[in-house]
Scaffold this motif. Structure first.
Motif, mmCIF file in Angstrom:
data_model
loop_
_atom_site.group_PDB
_atom_site.id
_atom_site.type_symbol
_atom_site.label_atom_id
_atom_site.label_comp_id
_atom_site.label_asym_id
_atom_site.label_seq_id
_atom_site.Cartn_x
_atom_site.Cartn_y
_atom_site.Cartn_z
ATOM 1 N N THR A 93 0.839 -1.193 0.000
ATOM 2 C CA THR A 93 0.000 0.000 0.000
ATOM 3 C C THR A 93 0.879 1.249 0.000
ATOM 4 N N THR A 94 0.590 2.164 -0.931
ATOM 5 C CA THR A 94 1.348 3.419 -0.972
ATOM 6 C C THR A 94 0.508 4.566 -0.398
ATOM 7 N N VAL A 95 1.190 5.602 0.018
ATOM 8 C CA VAL A 95 0.486 6.793 0.507
ATOM 9 C C VAL A 95 -0.419 7.350 -0.605
ATOM 10 N N ALA A 96 0.062 7.288 -1.833
ATOM 11 C CA ALA A 96 -0.745 7.769 -2.967
ATOM 12 C C ALA A 96 -2.070 7.012 -3.042
ATOM 13 N N ALA A 97 -2.008 5.696 -2.856
ATOM 14 C CA ALA A 97 -3.230 4.880 -2.920
ATOM 15 C C ALA A 97 -4.175 5.199 -1.766
ATOM 16 N N ILE A 98 -3.598 5.449 -0.597
ATOM 17 C CA ILE A 98 -4.429 5.789 0.570
ATOM 18 C C ILE A 98 -5.169 7.102 0.311
ATOM 19 N N ALA A 99 -4.422 8.093 -0.162
ATOM 20 C CA ALA A 99 -5.017 9.408 -0.429
ATOM 21 C C ALA A 99 -6.110 9.284 -1.495
ATOM 22 N N GLU A 100 -5.821 8.529 -2.524
ATOM 23 C CA GLU A 100 -6.797 8.358 -3.603
ATOM 24 C C GLU A 100 -8.078 7.716 -3.089
ATOM 25 N N ARG A 101 -7.917 6.643 -2.308
ATOM 26 C CA ARG A 101 -9.089 5.947 -1.758
ATOM 27 C C ARG A 101 -9.920 6.879 -0.868
ATOM 28 N N ALA A 102 -9.235 7.779 -0.165
ATOM 29 C CA ALA A 102 -9.938 8.702 0.736
ATOM 30 C C ALA A 102 -10.484 9.910 -0.018
ATOM 31 N N GLY A 103 -10.153 10.018 -1.313
ATOM 32 C CA GLY A 103 -10.577 11.180 -2.099
ATOM 33 C C GLY A 103 -9.867 12.461 -1.672
ATOM 34 N N LEU A 104 -8.612 12.308 -1.248
ATOM 35 C CA LEU A 104 -7.827 13.459 -0.804
ATOM 36 C C LEU A 104 -6.468 13.436 -1.494
ATOM 37 N N THR A 105 -5.657 14.450 -1.227
ATOM 38 C CA THR A 105 -4.325 14.492 -1.852
ATOM 39 C C THR A 105 -3.269 13.908 -0.916
ATOM 40 N N GLU A 106 -2.127 13.549 -1.507
ATOM 41 C CA GLU A 106 -1.008 13.077 -0.686
ATOM 42 C C GLU A 106 -0.575 14.158 0.304
ATOM 43 N N ARG A 107 -0.665 15.414 -0.173
ATOM 44 C CA ARG A 107 -0.282 16.514 0.695
ATOM 45 C C ARG A 107 -1.125 16.540 1.963
ATOM 46 N N THR A 108 -2.411 16.264 1.786
ATOM 47 C CA THR A 108 -3.295 16.211 2.956
ATOM 48 C C THR A 108 -2.903 15.059 3.869
ATOM 49 N N PHE A 109 -2.560 13.909 3.256
ATOM 50 C CA PHE A 109 -2.095 12.774 4.071
ATOM 51 C C PHE A 109 -0.945 13.211 4.973
ATOM 52 N N PHE A 110 0.053 13.878 4.361
ATOM 53 C CA PHE A 110 1.252 14.235 5.118
ATOM 54 C C PHE A 110 1.021 15.391 6.106
#
Lengths: 187, 187
Positions: B28-45
């Motif tokens: 699982t990548t951070v990109a995939a997590i953000a995508e699944r949540a409908g958010l950006t990687e920047r928001t993840f971080f």
């Protein structure tokens, strides 16, 4: 053909421990260890996978000692008595070389990664004790809990034993720690 | 100005847990997590340092809960009674979301690095309990040993609680585990 260099393993270990103490584990290279021991890097890698293994290769023998002592404990022994016999066997073995244990502990205390590795080693020993108890017919959760409790007892005793002010034998400190656990758990 | 996205932290956590369960933590990548949540990687971080932190950010609050419960335990409480009060407080908190705990445990059990991280977290909690007991005037080795024993009790109870067959409350399993420790240590 691999050329046999007598005592090279011991010389490498001694050189590594001296360098870890002098410059710190982080600042010691395999090349420097080999040089100090008067051997080649190739010889180092015939004995150890990396510089960390110099500090942890004893874990396998320690686990065998613990598991063997539990297997041969009297049939009448309670789970904690069997585990205590194992800790005593380990205590006797460590007692043969306190200076080495003290030096090793200082190196580990100074490095977070090594502290983590030590925790993981101790958890594996707790699991091995639990498994050896299960082979004696001890059920869970007693087996798992005894494994964890025994390692907690050992850790506390070992910490006191490597302290500069210590004058007690490790087996004695293990007994004190077992008695303290009894008091604590009963309270 | 940082744009506020309501509930984004919870959405990211939920997406991460679902993906860890579906594809495994490693895949699982951070990109995939953000995508699944409908958010950006920047928001993840903005919420998590890395994908591992999604599984471990609760450790700080858990430690505060344990330490707070020990500080407010009755003055007459023995060290283990104070520690037991802390484990109970933690048990109540976990009981609110067993499904999450079960899912998290499965992810951790499937990955060696995460298992190691969990061990290190538990060791930090044992040390925090010991320190909270010292602030109540408990001396060593009793404080250190109680911290270790309490976490051993909790671990065993937690393992049983997240098992598929379990129908008991975590607080009840903690009591069973405390009673088992008493029997084991006395034997």
């Amino acid at each position: 053909m691999v050329r046999w260099e007598p005592g090279s393993r011991g010389r490498l270990e001694e050189a590594a421990m001296a360098l870890y103490a002098e410059r710190g584990y982080e600042n010691t290279t395999v090349a420097a260890i080999a040089e100090r021991a008067g051997l080649t890097e190739r010889t180092f890698f015939r004995h150890f996978a990396d510089k960390r293994e110099v500090l942890f290769f004893g874990a396998g023998a320690l686990q065998e000692l613990l598991v063997g002592a539990i297997a041969t404990a009297p049939r009448s022994a309670t789970p904690m008595e069997a585990a205590a016999a194992a800790l005593h066997a380990a205590g006797e073995r460590f007692e043969e070389g306190r200076a080495h244990s003290v030096q090793r502990q200082r190196v580990i205390d100074a490095n977070r990664e090594l502290q983590e590795r030590e925790l993981i080693k101790l958890a594996a020993l707790a699991a091995a004790i639990a498994e050896a108890l299960r082979r004696r017919g001890v059920k869970d959760p007693a087996a798992g809990l005894t494994g964890e409790a025994a390692i907690a007892v050992f850790r506390i005793a070992f910490e006191q034993w490597v302290a500069e002010s210590n004058r007690k034998r490790l087996t004695r400190l293990i007994d004190d720690s077992l008695a303290a656990l009894k008091t604590i758990a009963g309270g």
